[in-house]
Scaffold this active site. Structure first.
Site, PDB file in Angstrom:
ATOM      1  N   LYS A   1       0.912  -1.312  -0.102  1.00 37.79           N
ATOM      2  CA  LYS A   1       0.137  -0.060   0.260  1.00 37.79           C
ATOM      3  C   LYS A   1       0.884   1.148   0.113  1.00 37.79           C
ATOM      4  O   LYS A   1       1.996   1.115   0.411  1.00 37.79           O
ATOM      5  CB  LYS A   1      -0.860  -0.105   1.367  1.00 37.79           C
ATOM      6  CG  LYS A   1      -1.986   0.884   1.119  1.00 37.79           C
ATOM      7  CD  LYS A   1      -3.264   0.191   0.316  1.00 37.79           C
ATOM      8  CE  LYS A   1      -4.591   0.953   0.243  1.00 37.79           C
ATOM      9  NZ  LYS A   1      -5.733  -0.074   0.005  1.00 37.79           N
TER      10      LYS A   1
ATOM     11  N   ASP B   1      -6.941   4.381  -4.333  1.00 39.68           N
ATOM     12  CA  ASP B   1      -7.671   4.302  -3.009  1.00 39.68           C
ATOM     13  C   ASP B   1      -8.405   5.545  -2.676  1.00 39.68           C
ATOM     14  O   ASP B   1      -8.647   6.379  -3.918  1.00 39.68           O
ATOM     15  CB  ASP B   1      -6.616   3.689  -2.010  1.00 39.68           C
ATOM     16  CG  ASP B   1      -7.232   3.354  -0.652  1.00 39.68           C
ATOM     17  OD1 ASP B   1      -7.700   2.227  -0.613  1.00 39.68           O
ATOM     18  OD2 ASP B   1      -7.660   4.108   0.343  1.00 39.68           O
TER      19      ASP B   1
HETATM   20  N1  GLU Z   1      -7.503   0.349  -2.702  1.00 39.06           N
HETATM   21  C1  GLU Z   1      -8.194  -0.889  -2.919  1.00 39.06           C
HETATM   22  C2  GLU Z   1      -8.256  -1.883  -1.921  1.00 39.06           C
HETATM   23  O1  GLU Z   1      -8.250  -1.351  -0.652  1.00 39.06           O
HETATM   24  C3  GLU Z   1      -7.553  -1.369  -4.373  1.00 39.06           C
HETATM   25  C4  GLU Z   1      -6.379  -1.819  -4.345  1.00 39.06           C
HETATM   26  C5  GLU Z   1      -5.730  -2.447  -5.824  1.00 39.06           C
HETATM   27  O2  GLU Z   1      -6.767  -2.578  -6.829  1.00 39.06           O
HETATM   28  O3  GLU Z   1      -4.743  -2.762  -5.902  1.00 39.06           O
HETATM   29  O4  GLU Z   1      -8.252  -3.138  -2.006  1.00 39.06           O
END
Ligand code: GLU
Length: 448
Positions: A128, A168
């Site tokens: 992340k 996100d």
């Molecule tokens: N931010 C999204 C999550 O919390 C998607 C992450 C992604 O698609 O890599 O899962």
């Protein structure tokens, strides 16, 4: 080795090594609390230090993001990428641009992502990132310059087989476009699979934008079906009004339910006629305005700046805003009003105290790492399409998403039953099922 003592020691180490990172401590405790039955059955995992290694990210990056605003003033933000686990595939997880972003927030999100991604059954590790940049009120040019500066550092750590960010909070198609453009310019590679959440016109996947919201509703639908229930004619409250919330509303309405309230950071909106999705999209996506603009445009709607959206009576609640937005008192109010199911569209929106209230009351509760896995699962589908230089139809992609969500649900229940005594314990099921998949891969790959 006594399993409970071992888990306690790992948690103490997390706290000692990451002082002040409250959200990361919370996310770690939530998972670790579930794992005793899994470690009891697999003593080699403790011996191999699986938990000790899982709680320490493989790599943590913190970097300066300088940029120039429209007035010509130099601004400095802090960028992050926490590459948590590559046991199952390249690091995968979104980027969050929000003033609240700090290392602890990114670590909590990255930690959750490991198990969520494992639950999808796809070949994606966990990571992340983001920045403490506030996109609110910023011009297109400022957003572009910020994204370019952010990528000018991050590009060296990315790659379709290494680390694949997505969006996100605060990062959508526009930001992904600017980030991709800068990556391409620096590397001289049109590497479609290095970012997901791209617009469909140049390498994105159909249904990716809708996937997290749709997926959360599918998950809730599966939970309700175990009690012979569904969305038809049900009153639903959705918190938030960003990408996840908007498409949760859309799918609830498609299934015959009625979303009577949603919110943003300024307050909440009640529309007993059912939220008008076109108007909501116009306010939030086109005008990028406050939710009160909806109430100004629609006489049946009422905007409230105080209190919480969870005061609005409903049968089903879908928290789709942000972490720790739904506390104990909100949970008590929901239970008092007869809520039947809660599915987390956001990451960790319910506090541990709220989850305890739902559990005690026998309310179906779908934790984010299961209920919102549809977003990242569709990102993995985007990676598949990019690798094959192919584009699937909306219907084909959505049907794959629906299958993944059904499988995640089945897996949670089966694991909760096998490792506990209650198939409705989706928290235990999600944590243990995700953990087992990662632990098996880590064991096979040796101490790294
Ligand atoms: N931010 C999204 C999550 O919390 C998607 C992450 C992604 O698609 O890599 O899962």
């Amino acid at each position: 080795m006594n399993v409970r003592t071992h888990i306690e020691a790992v948690y103490e180490e997390v706290r000692r090594r990451n002082p002040g990172e409250a959200e990361f401590h919370q996310a770690a405790a939530e998972v670790l609390d579930s794992l005793a039955p899994a470690l009891d059955r697999h003593p080699d995992y403790a011996e191999n230090g699986i938990l000790d290694r899982l709680c320490e990210p493989e790599r943590q990056l913190i970097f300066r993001v300088p940029w120039v605003d429209d007035q010509g003033a130099v601004r400095v933000n802090r960028g992050f990428r926490v590459e948590f686990s590559s046991a199952l595939g390249p690091y995968k997880g979104g980027l969050r641009f929000h003033p609240s972003v700090n290392l602890g927030i990114v670590k909590f999100l990255g930690f959750e992502q490991i198990f969520k991604n494992a639950l999808t059954g796809m070949a994606i590790g966990g990571g992340k990132g983001g920045a403490d940049f506030d996109p609110k009120g910023r011009s297109d040019g400022e957003i572009m310059r910020f994204c370019q500066s952010f990528m000018t550092e991050l590009y060296r750590h990315l790659g379709e087989h290494t680390d694949v960010p997505a969006g996100d909070i605060g990062v959508g198609g526009r930001e992904i476009g600017y980030l991709f453009g800068q990556y391409k310019r620096i590397t001289n590679r049109y590497e479609s699979g290095v970012l997901t959440g791209k617009p469909v016109a140049w390498g994105g996947s159909h249904a990716r934008t809708e996937a997290t919201g749709y997926g959360a509703v599918y998950f809730a639908q599966e939970m309700l079906a175990t009690r012979g229930d569904g969305f038809d004619s049900r009153r639903v409250v959705v918190s938030g009004s960003g990408n996840v919330a908007v498409y949760a509303v859309e799918k609830v309405h498609a299934l015959g339910g009625r979303v009577v309230a949603c919110s943003d950071s300024s307050g909440y909106l009640v529309d007993q006629d059912g939220i008008d999705l076109e108007l909501l999209k116009d306010v939030k996506e086109v005008r990028r305005a406050r939710i009160s603009a909806y109430a100004e445009a629609k006489p049946t709607a009422r905007f409230t700046a105080r209190g919480t959206v969870y005061d609005v009576p409903c049968d089903i609640a879908l928290p789709c805003a942000t972490q720790n937005e739904l506390g104990r008192e909100d949970a008590v109010a929901l239970v008092k009003n007869g809520v039947r199911a809660v599915a987390e569209g956001a990451n960790m929106p319910c506090t541990p105290e709220a989850v305890a209230v739902f559990r005690e009351a026998g309310v179906l509760f779908g934790p984010g790492k299961a209920a919102n896995a549809g977003g990242v699962a569709t990102s993995a589908l985007e990676m598949q399409q990019n690798a094959a230089r192919d584009t699937w139809s909306f219907e084909q992609t959505e049907s794959r998403l629906a299958t993944v969500m059904r499988d995640v649900h089945t897996q949670c229940r089966a694991t909760a039953e096998a490792y506990g005594d209650n198939p409705d314990d989706y928290v235990l099921g999600a944590n243990v099922a995700g953990f087992l998949r990662v632990a098996e891969a880590m064991t096979a790959q040796g101490v790294i």
